[in-house]
Design an enzyme around this catalytic site. Sequence first.
Site, PDB file in Angstrom:
ATOM      1  N   LYS A 116       0.826  -1.206   0.000  1.00 34.23           N
ATOM      2  CA  LYS A 116       0.000   0.000   0.000  1.00 34.23           C
ATOM      3  C   LYS A 116       0.867   1.266   0.000  1.00 34.23           C
ATOM      4  O   LYS A 116       0.440   2.310  -0.474  1.00 34.23           O
ATOM      5  CB  LYS A 116      -0.934   0.026   1.204  1.00 34.23           C
ATOM      6  CG  LYS A 116      -1.946  -1.112   1.292  1.00 34.23           C
ATOM      7  CD  LYS A 116      -3.112  -0.952   0.338  1.00 34.23           C
ATOM      8  CE  LYS A 116      -4.242  -1.937   0.627  1.00 34.23           C
ATOM      9  NZ  LYS A 116      -3.864  -3.353   0.424  1.00 34.23           N
TER      10      LYS A 116
HETATM   11  C1  LIG Z   1      -4.314  -4.478  -0.159  1.00 39.06           C
HETATM   12  C2  LIG Z   1      -3.491  -5.707  -0.226  1.00 39.06           C
HETATM   13  C3  LIG Z   1      -3.703  -6.695  -1.216  1.00 39.06           C
HETATM   14  C4  LIG Z   1      -4.830  -6.606  -2.235  1.00 39.06           C
HETATM   15  O1  LIG Z   1      -4.642  -5.583  -3.180  1.00 39.06           O
HETATM   16  P1  LIG Z   1      -5.879  -5.018  -4.014  1.00 39.06           P
HETATM   17  O2  LIG Z   1      -5.328  -3.862  -4.784  1.00 39.06           O
HETATM   18  O3  LIG Z   1      -6.915  -4.609  -3.019  1.00 39.06           O
HETATM   19  O4  LIG Z   1      -6.348  -6.110  -4.908  1.00 39.06           O
HETATM   20  C5  LIG Z   1      -2.857  -7.792  -1.221  1.00 39.06           C
HETATM   21  N1  LIG Z   1      -1.877  -7.943  -0.300  1.00 39.06           N
HETATM   22  C6  LIG Z   1      -1.648  -7.023   0.658  1.00 39.06           C
HETATM   23  C7  LIG Z   1      -0.565  -7.266   1.657  1.00 39.06           C
HETATM   24  C8  LIG Z   1      -2.433  -5.874   0.730  1.00 39.06           C
HETATM   25  O5  LIG Z   1      -2.212  -4.965   1.706  1.00 39.06           O
END
Ligand SMILES: *Cc1c(COP(=O)(O)O)cnc(C)c1O
Length: 514
Positions: A116
Amino acid sequence: MAHNFYIDTRGLHPTRPTFTEAIIHGMADGGGLFVPNDLPQLSLDDILSLGEKTYAERAAFIYKAFGVDLSDSVVDDLMQQVYGENFTTKDICPIVSLDAQTHMLELWHGPTSAFKDMALQCLPAFFTTSAKQLTEQGKLDHSFMILVATSGDTGTAALEGFKDKEGVRIGVLYPQGGVSDIQFKQMATQAGDNVMVWGVDGNFDDCQTAAKAVFGDDAFAKTLLSNEGVRLSSANSINWGRLLPQVIYYVSSYAVMVREGKVAAGQPIDVCVPTGNFGNILAAWYAKRIGTPIDMLFCASNENRVLTDFINTGTYDISERDFVLTPSPSMDILVSSNLERQLFELTSRNEEAIRGWMDDLRAKRSFRVDVQTFSQLRKHFVADSVDSATCFATIKRVFEKHHYLLDPHTAVAYQATENLRAENPVLVVATAHWAKFGESVYRALHEIAVGEDLPEEIAALSGCELNALIAQETECYNIPDSLAYLDKAELRFTEVIGKDPQGVKNAMLDFVRA
Ligand SMILES: *Cc1c(COP(=O)(O)O)cnc(C)c1O
């Protein structure tokens, strides 16, 4: 490209905003999502030439290609600030190859050790710069309060991204007792003069429901704006300002793979993404769309397999689907908001079709795409889901074979890759550092299933202590400092509030007035 403008997936937004306006606005009026009207087309040479640049320069190149309404020098400066010292490696997102066909794209070298950060370091920089530019143009005369409900990862990354940014405050709601010790300490020790963190007496769903009630309360928004000069906003993954930074690393990765001799120039790769809200995999599709030699996109789901079922059947159905808690909580999602953008693109931007499907989803909790759209979907995507036991077994097996520790989200992607791969080399997206999910990693390595008790002396350890033990046992000593020393940091935020929306609103007013 000259300045681009934005359209929305439901065709209901009254104006055609620029990039800065779309970022500040977030979601389109009428519930749709913004996408750029024109998409750039990069040549293979354009892409390969990025390999010789720094990550910040590559990012600036992509932003400019998308026609953002900020001057080139402003974009250059922002990218230098964003992709610099706050990442633990100058490569920003290095690629670690486990074998000739399996390349791990490590997106967890940012300040909170999860992917993120890649977007939430960028969005706040553009958000405040956009707000400043719009204020100078006389289109804005207030500051912002970002409210985020989090199950763990997003809150920390958003706090870290928005901390000490001018003209913005950020408040985060998390379920008290519902996040890991590490995640709690990351939030409770957060630095910054404009940040606030509230534990909520309830689960993640309660946090989201409270946040939605606050966002849906027009009278509260008016009071906040007229009495305090503050507009409510969200930083969630439907903001285009979170998607574009994700497109960058797919284009960049291809250039790096060619430069490092991992693929030949122009040779197609497949990409496997552990998917929740469909943002990250959608960004990979956009990278393909603008010219990156990507062949198939592998959508990896955990036991919440609604997306995998959708890609395999053409029906998106949550009418009788239970929400399952898994060791990969950031993929525990039933409604994947960014799928709407994908369907918009796959139907050649048919807003009427989108409105129909989204109406069906609301009314019947399901929708079914037409044959043509389904065949488009199958041209780009394959999908598989991986259950929690298999996820743990994958962590252990990959450690034993490659001496490489996967977090549970990445393990889902790794196993899906094994199930789905064809001839192309695969870029497997690694979305979190293992030390963010130490308990699951410990269970996986010691074959202790979810729900089974940990030995007492292990259960008594703090998150940091458990990680230190895992590092010792595995000789994987790569725990980032930001996670390693959390036990020593001072707890700033320990307030717990009720899940009643009125309590949340009062807490927000206190924060804004303080
Ligand atoms: C948010 C997240 C995901 C999923 O990503 P999306 O863009 O919502 O599909 C996968 N792994 C981790 C560690 C995340 O924080």
